[in-house]
Design a protein around this motif. Structure first.
Motif, PDB file in Angstrom:
ATOM      1  N   TRP A   3       0.835  -1.209   0.000  1.00  0.00           N
ATOM      2  CA  TRP A   3       0.000   0.000   0.000  1.00  0.00           C
ATOM      3  C   TRP A   3       0.864   1.251   0.000  1.00  0.00           C
ATOM      4  O   TRP A   3       0.539   2.267  -0.594  1.00  0.00           O
ATOM      5  N   THR A   7       0.817   4.011  -2.766  1.00  0.00           N
ATOM      6  CA  THR A   7       0.533   5.399  -2.399  1.00  0.00           C
ATOM      7  C   THR A   7       1.546   6.354  -3.023  1.00  0.00           C
ATOM      8  O   THR A   7       1.184   7.362  -3.623  1.00  0.00           O
ATOM      9  N   THR A  10       1.398   7.128  -6.889  1.00  0.00           N
ATOM     10  CA  THR A  10       0.382   8.006  -7.471  1.00  0.00           C
ATOM     11  C   THR A  10       0.957   9.411  -7.661  1.00  0.00           C
ATOM     12  O   THR A  10       2.006   9.744  -7.096  1.00  0.00           O
ATOM     13  N   GLY A  13       1.112  11.103  -4.372  1.00  0.00           N
ATOM     14  CA  GLY A  13       2.181  10.515  -3.567  1.00  0.00           C
ATOM     15  C   GLY A  13       3.544  11.086  -3.941  1.00  0.00           C
ATOM     16  O   GLY A  13       4.349  11.431  -3.077  1.00  0.00           O
TER      17      GLY A  13
ATOM     18  N   ILE B 207      -8.868   7.644  -3.297  1.00  0.00           N
ATOM     19  CA  ILE B 207      -7.831   6.777  -3.868  1.00  0.00           C
ATOM     20  C   ILE B 207      -8.218   6.341  -5.276  1.00  0.00           C
ATOM     21  O   ILE B 207      -7.409   6.405  -6.211  1.00  0.00           O
ATOM     22  N   ARG B 211      -6.142   7.336  -8.713  1.00  0.00           N
ATOM     23  CA  ARG B 211      -5.528   6.273  -9.534  1.00  0.00           C
ATOM     24  C   ARG B 211      -6.068   6.300 -10.956  1.00  0.00           C
ATOM     25  O   ARG B 211      -5.310   6.140 -11.916  1.00  0.00           O
ATOM     26  N   ALA B 251      -4.971   7.293   2.449  1.00  0.00           N
ATOM     27  CA  ALA B 251      -3.802   6.424   2.305  1.00  0.00           C
ATOM     28  C   ALA B 251      -3.237   6.035   3.665  1.00  0.00           C
ATOM     29  O   ALA B 251      -2.805   4.900   3.857  1.00  0.00           O
ATOM     30  N   LYS B 257      -7.573  -0.008   0.088  1.00  0.00           N
ATOM     31  CA  LYS B 257      -6.313  -0.387  -0.574  1.00  0.00           C
ATOM     32  C   LYS B 257      -6.221   0.215  -1.972  1.00  0.00           C
ATOM     33  O   LYS B 257      -7.188   0.341  -2.649  1.00  0.00           O
TER      34      LYS B 257
END
Ligand code: HEM
Ligand code: FES
Lengths: 213, 257
Positions: A3, A7, A10, A13, B207, B211, B251, B257
């Motif tokens: 994870w 993270t 991305t 991130g 998330i 993505r 996160a 997840k």
């Protein structure tokens, strides 16, 4: 662990890594500047500062390794972002015009960053990976800044650092999610102040030393 | 100034591309007698009528409501998505903003994620893909709940409404030097997540949408603020900061997840 990797892979991130490492560099620059300002008190104070710093022994080594890792993260992530951002617009516009958001600092982050990288390597070779057996650090610095080329490069590099921070400072707050109309105008002003302080604080030292016989 | 003049003559330099595989090129079209009270799209309509009469292909462009609420229109006019007027869609822009003799360069919204379909029409379906990845709330079937059953503060309602003003036109992507879709995603995440109904899925939404955004090939935000400057609905980058917060929360502090 997956994870964590997901993270930081991305886009947000990667930006978070830039912001946190950039913030750490700002902390480092503050300490570095405070130490360097002892140069204005003359040879003895500066050498004494350098000596007490090196007397910390393994702590200094640990700090150096941490800075190296932070540097690698900032530079490599910055390179990936730069490459991905170039790729995200394969056909560019015929008319390139700013709508009012971009600044000198924001438009040049990858380029000022690359210049800072070049400067840091140059700087380390000059003052860090140099023979210090029969010269004090003051003598090394003092003689370097009697070469006008060195003075020019150092002053130019500090202007570049100031430009990088002029965008980086407020931008790291935004990246970390801290943007509110109540304090963002203040953060932006502090960012300009901080870049001026670092630019002038570091940049005037070579000029001052050049004038000291 | 154009005051007093009813019509102007302009030179259009407009992007012509036969299809996604065509390389495309600029075409220069002299347009005489443009009535200044026409909208930009009406001007293009007139140009297309003339082109058609000359037996040429009309310029393809998107539009629907023509009153600034649907988000279908949009091209880059003289380097600015939706043209020079602040807080305005291209369909609401009027020709009185231009002067006699002006050269106007019209380009499609450019991004790797937005393929050119034809001329000024681009495929903005990647924005829909991002919505599918979390831009919704789940509602149980059954009796409709009472309106106003859940108290919502005025402040939150205002913020959510401001974010919900996003019409998904893609101007933010077009204006961003990195072709990033962060302003769009942040508006969608903000408008849902600020309200109680959007909270249960907040982590998955943040998330999932980020993505999906990355997977579509949009660039990374570097806080250039060009998006905010061109947004016809004046969506603020404080929404991007909120998206960043929601992403960090999801996160680091959720099981998502
Ligand atoms: C004095 C040393 C440095 C400091 C204090 C510093 C600080 C910062 C800060 C605070 C940011 C903003 C992060 C954000 O937007 O959240 C940033 C961004 C950036 N830095 Fe640095 N940096 C330094 C050196 C470097 C170097 C050596 C490079 C690369 C060779 C570099 C490349 C970049 C790039 C490309 C960005 C923009 C990332 C993006 O938004 O896409 N920086 N830096
Ligand atoms: S055509 Fe609907 S917003 Fe312009």
């Amino acid at each position: 662990m997956s994870w964590l990797i997901m993270t930081f892979r991305t886009s947000i991130g990667k930006k978070l890594m830039m912001a946190v490492t950039g913030l750490c560099f700002l902390g480092f620059l503050s300490i570095h500047l405070a130490g360097n300002l002892t140069l204005y008190w003359g040879k003895a104070r500066f050498n004494a500062y350098a000596e007490s710093l090196h007397s910390l022994g393994p702590l200094v080594t640990a700090a150096e390794w941490i800075l190296l890792i932070l540097g690698l993260v900032h530079v490599l992530t910055g390179a990936i972002l730069f490459y991905q951002n170039l790729r995200a617009r394969p056909v560019s516009y015929r008319v390139k015009k700013r709508a009012g958001g971009r600044t000198l600092g924001s438009a040049t982050m990858p380029y000022t960053g690359l210049m800072i990288l070049g400067f840091v390597l140059f700087h380390l070779i000059n003052f860090h990976f140099t023979d210090r057996t029969d010269r004090t650090i003051y003598q090394i610095v003092h003689s370097a800044f009697h070469n006008p080329w060195y003075v020019g490069i150092y002053v130019a590099a500090m202007i570049v650092v100031a430009v990088h921070i002029s965008h980086g400072f407020w931008s790291l707050f935004q990246t970390l999610g801290a943007n509110h109309p109540r304090y963002m105008p203040f953060v932006e002003r502090v960012g300009i102040g901080v870049s001026l302080i670092f630019g002038a604080g570091f940049g005037l030292i070579p000029l001052y030393l050049a004038s000291v016989p | 100034m154009t005051q007093g003049t009813e019509t102007i003559d302009i030179t259009l330099k407009v992007w012509r591309q036969k299809g996604p595989e065509d390389r495309g090129r600029f075409e220069t079209i002299e347009v005489k007698d443009v009535e200044t009270h026409m909208s930009f799209l009406e001007m293009l309509d007139v140009v297309n009528e003339r082109l058609t009469l000359e037996g040429k292909e009309p310029i393809e462009f998107d539009s629907d409501c023509r009153e600034g609420i649907c988000g279908m229109c949009g091209a880059v006019v003289n380097g600015i998505p939706h043209g020079p007027e602040k807080a305005m869609t291209l369909c609401q822009l009027h020709m009185r903003k231009f002067e006699d003799g002006d050269t106007i360069v019209v380009e499609p919204l450019r991004a790797r994620a937005f393929k050119v379909v034809k001329d000024l029409i681009v495929d903005r379906s990647p924005l829909d893909k991002i919505i599918q990845a979390g831009g919704y709330i789940s509602v149980n079937v059954g009796g409709a709940p009472d309106a106003n059953a859940i108290p919502i503060s005025q402040e939150l309602a205002e913020k959510a409404m401001d974010a919900a003003a996003c019409i998904g036109c893609g101007a933010c992507v077009a204006a961003c030097p990195n072709a990033s879709a962060m302003l769009f995603v942040s508006a969608k995440v903000s408008h849902l997540t600020l309200l109680p109904q959007g909270k249960p899925e907040a982590a998955r939404r943040a998330i999932g949408m980020v993505r999906a955004m990355d997977a579509c090939g949009f660039g990374n935000c570097s806080n250039e603020r060009e998006c905010e400057a061109v947004c016809p609905k004046e969506i603020k980058i404080t929404n991007i900061a909120r998206l960043n917060r929601e992403f960090i929360k999801a996160a680091l502090f959720s099981m998502e997840k």
